[in-house]
Design a protein around this motif. Structure first.
Motif, PDB file in Angstrom:
ATOM      1  N   UNK A   1       0.841  -1.200   0.000  1.00 51.76           N
ATOM      2  CA  UNK A   1       0.000   0.000   0.000  1.00 51.76           C
ATOM      3  C   UNK A   1       0.877   1.251   0.000  1.00 51.76           C
ATOM      4  N   UNK A   2       0.412   2.257  -0.712  1.00 53.14           N
ATOM      5  CA  UNK A   2       1.205   3.473  -0.899  1.00 53.14           C
ATOM      6  C   UNK A   2       1.558   4.122   0.428  1.00 53.14           C
ATOM      7  N   UNK A   3       0.643   4.087   1.384  1.00 54.28           N
ATOM      8  CA  UNK A   3       0.892   4.704   2.680  1.00 54.28           C
ATOM      9  C   UNK A   3       2.027   4.069   3.447  1.00 54.28           C
ATOM     10  N   UNK A   4       2.447   2.870   3.052  1.00 53.56           N
ATOM     11  CA  UNK A   4       3.530   2.174   3.735  1.00 53.56           C
ATOM     12  C   UNK A   4       4.861   2.310   3.002  1.00 53.56           C
ATOM     13  N   UNK A   5       4.866   2.994   1.878  1.00 43.10           N
ATOM     14  CA  UNK A   5       6.094   3.173   1.110  1.00 43.10           C
ATOM     15  C   UNK A   5       6.928   4.311   1.686  1.00 43.10           C
ATOM     16  N   UNK A   6       8.238   4.203   1.514  1.00 49.49           N
ATOM     17  CA  UNK A   6       9.122   5.322   1.838  1.00 49.49           C
ATOM     18  C   UNK A   6       8.899   6.462   0.850  1.00 49.49           C
ATOM     19  N   UNK A   7       9.411   7.646   1.179  1.00 54.96           N
ATOM     20  CA  UNK A   7       9.288   8.775   0.264  1.00 54.96           C
ATOM     21  C   UNK A   7       9.942   8.462  -1.072  1.00 54.96           C
ATOM     22  N   UNK A   8      11.110   7.825  -1.031  1.00 52.39           N
ATOM     23  CA  UNK A   8      11.781   7.492  -2.278  1.00 52.39           C
ATOM     24  C   UNK A   8      10.976   6.545  -3.145  1.00 52.39           C
ATOM     25  N   UNK A   9      10.330   5.554  -2.517  1.00 53.27           N
ATOM     26  CA  UNK A   9       9.503   4.616  -3.281  1.00 53.27           C
ATOM     27  C   UNK A   9       8.274   5.305  -3.845  1.00 53.27           C
ATOM     28  N   UNK A  10       7.706   6.246  -3.079  1.00 45.75           N
ATOM     29  CA  UNK A  10       6.555   6.991  -3.607  1.00 45.75           C
ATOM     30  C   UNK A  10       6.982   7.886  -4.779  1.00 45.75           C
ATOM     31  N   UNK A  11       8.196   8.426  -4.718  1.00 46.91           N
ATOM     32  CA  UNK A  11       8.705   9.188  -5.856  1.00 46.91           C
ATOM     33  C   UNK A  11       8.806   8.287  -7.085  1.00 46.91           C
ATOM     34  N   UNK A  12       9.336   7.097  -6.888  1.00 50.96           N
ATOM     35  CA  UNK A  12       9.439   6.177  -8.022  1.00 50.96           C
ATOM     36  C   UNK A  12       8.063   5.844  -8.592  1.00 50.96           C
ATOM     37  N   UNK A  13       7.066   5.706  -7.720  1.00 54.70           N
ATOM     38  CA  UNK A  13       5.716   5.407  -8.195  1.00 54.70           C
ATOM     39  C   UNK A  13       5.141   6.593  -8.967  1.00 54.70           C
ATOM     40  N   UNK A  14       5.370   7.796  -8.481  1.00 55.79           N
ATOM     41  CA  UNK A  14       4.914   8.977  -9.215  1.00 55.79           C
ATOM     42  C   UNK A  14       5.598   9.072 -10.573  1.00 55.79           C
TER      43      UNK A  14
ATOM     44  N   UNK B   1      13.586  14.535  -4.790  1.00 54.33           N
ATOM     45  CA  UNK B   1      13.333  14.635  -3.355  1.00 54.33           C
ATOM     46  C   UNK B   1      13.004  13.261  -2.781  1.00 54.33           C
ATOM     47  N   UNK B   2      13.804  12.819  -1.824  1.00 56.88           N
ATOM     48  CA  UNK B   2      13.547  11.543  -1.179  1.00 56.88           C
ATOM     49  C   UNK B   2      14.256  10.364  -1.793  1.00 56.88           C
ATOM     50  N   UNK B   3      14.817  10.512  -2.986  1.00 57.50           N
ATOM     51  CA  UNK B   3      15.538   9.400  -3.598  1.00 57.50           C
ATOM     52  C   UNK B   3      16.897   9.224  -2.922  1.00 57.50           C
ATOM     53  N   UNK B   4      17.292   7.971  -2.710  1.00 61.62           N
ATOM     54  CA  UNK B   4      18.622   7.705  -2.183  1.00 61.62           C
ATOM     55  C   UNK B   4      19.641   7.761  -3.324  1.00 61.62           C
ATOM     56  N   UNK B   5      20.918   7.515  -3.011  1.00 59.06           N
ATOM     57  CA  UNK B   5      21.959   7.654  -4.033  1.00 59.06           C
ATOM     58  C   UNK B   5      21.720   6.719  -5.221  1.00 59.06           C
ATOM     59  N   UNK B   6      21.412   5.427  -5.010  1.00 55.42           N
ATOM     60  CA  UNK B   6      21.113   4.589  -6.175  1.00 55.42           C
ATOM     61  C   UNK B   6      19.914   5.104  -6.971  1.00 55.42           C
ATOM     62  N   UNK B   7      18.922   5.664  -6.275  1.00 62.00           N
ATOM     63  CA  UNK B   7      17.762   6.211  -6.967  1.00 62.00           C
ATOM     64  C   UNK B   7      18.115   7.409  -7.820  1.00 62.00           C
ATOM     65  N   UNK B   8      18.990   8.270  -7.306  1.00 60.63           N
ATOM     66  CA  UNK B   8      19.418   9.446  -8.066  1.00 60.63           C
ATOM     67  C   UNK B   8      20.186   9.018  -9.314  1.00 60.63           C
ATOM     68  N   UNK B   9      21.088   8.051  -9.143  1.00 58.55           N
ATOM     69  CA  UNK B   9      21.853   7.557 -10.292  1.00 58.55           C
ATOM     70  C   UNK B   9      20.913   6.935 -11.321  1.00 58.55           C
ATOM     71  N   UNK B  10      19.929   6.161 -10.840  1.00 60.28           N
ATOM     72  CA  UNK B  10      18.937   5.571 -11.755  1.00 60.28           C
ATOM     73  C   UNK B  10      18.184   6.650 -12.516  1.00 60.28           C
ATOM     74  N   UNK B  11      17.778   7.721 -11.814  1.00 59.94           N
ATOM     75  CA  UNK B  11      16.989   8.745 -12.478  1.00 59.94           C
ATOM     76  C   UNK B  11      17.824   9.511 -13.501  1.00 59.94           C
TER      77      UNK B  11
END
Length: 230
Positions: free
Chosen positions: A121-134, A153-163
């Motif tokens: 459920x979205x309410x249980x996701x971290x901010x970074x995971x919700x960013x990925x979902x958006x 905003x909210x992405x960790x280092x691997x998330x930033x590199x992925x983006x």
């Protein structure tokens, strides 16, 4: 390509976007820059058709009728999602609204690294995971143009590199990409062009490598330019 002509929007007598005429070309990433309150989010919402302009026009990939997720993908942050829905249900709902088949839901889950969280459920996701979902929602229709509002905003280092990699892949595939961000270091790594808003007015627009004076550090020049124009 995204084109705006004399785009204007006021709130309580103040012009949040003031006569913006600009072209954002296909096959490129344009960083939309400006301080808080400069009009970046309002401009993105006007391009997306989420707000009605007081004047001016918007064309996306040559079309003036907006609202089709296969024409324009829109990311306006991770908060406008029902926290009770699962990741998969959220994307399924968006796909149903846009007439998009289930195969694209599975592809978007893979593209954003959310497959293992599809039942969360979205309410249980971290901010970074919700960013990925958006971001997944913006990618869902494989649009020819995409808007991102502070997606890091909210992405960790691997998330930033992925983006970073995602932006370059989208541009290489011919998409028009506009990203509003405060992270100037990321601008120097991913953007081809910049558009600088000051009090709702477009002050600077062009290719980053052409705008940066020879011999100057691009990030330092961007910081100086922002400070000088406010």
């Amino acid at each position: 390509m995204i084109e705006t002509v004399n785009l204007t929007r006021s709130f309580d007598g103040r012009r949040a976007v003031d006569g913006v005429t600009a072209e954002f070309p296909a096959g490129s990433v344009t960083a939309l820059l400006g301080l808080n309150g400069a009009g970046k989010t309002t401009l993105l919402r006007l391009i997306a058709g989420l707000d009605r302009p007081d004047g001016g026009t918007v064309a996306v990939c040559g079309q003036h009728r907006l609202g089709d997720p296969r024409l324009l993908g829109v990311h306006l942050g991770p908060d406008a999602m029902n926290p009770g829905h699962t990741v998969h249900r959220h994307l399924s709902w968006l796909a149903a609204l846009g007439g998009i088949g289930p195969a694209r839901i599975e592809a978007a889950l893979d593209e954003t690294g959310l497959r293992e969280r599809r039942s969360v459920r979205i309410g249980r996701l971290s901010l970074g995971a919700r960013q990925r979902l958006a971001i997944a929602g913006a990618l869902l229709g494989e649009p020819c143009a995409l808007l991102f509002d502070e997606p890091l905003n909210g992405l960790d280092v691997p998330g930033i590199v992925w983006f970073r990699s995602l932006l370059r892949q989208l541009a290489a595939a011919g998409a028009t990409v506009v990203i509003a961000t405060h992270l100037l270091g990321e601008v120097t790594l991913t953007a081809d062009r910049i558009a600088l808003l000051v009090d709702g007015r477009l002050e600077t627009l062009g290719a980053l490598e052409q705008l940066t004076p020879a011999g100057e550090d691009t990030r330092e020049w961007l910081e100086t330019t922002l400070l000088e124009r406010v």
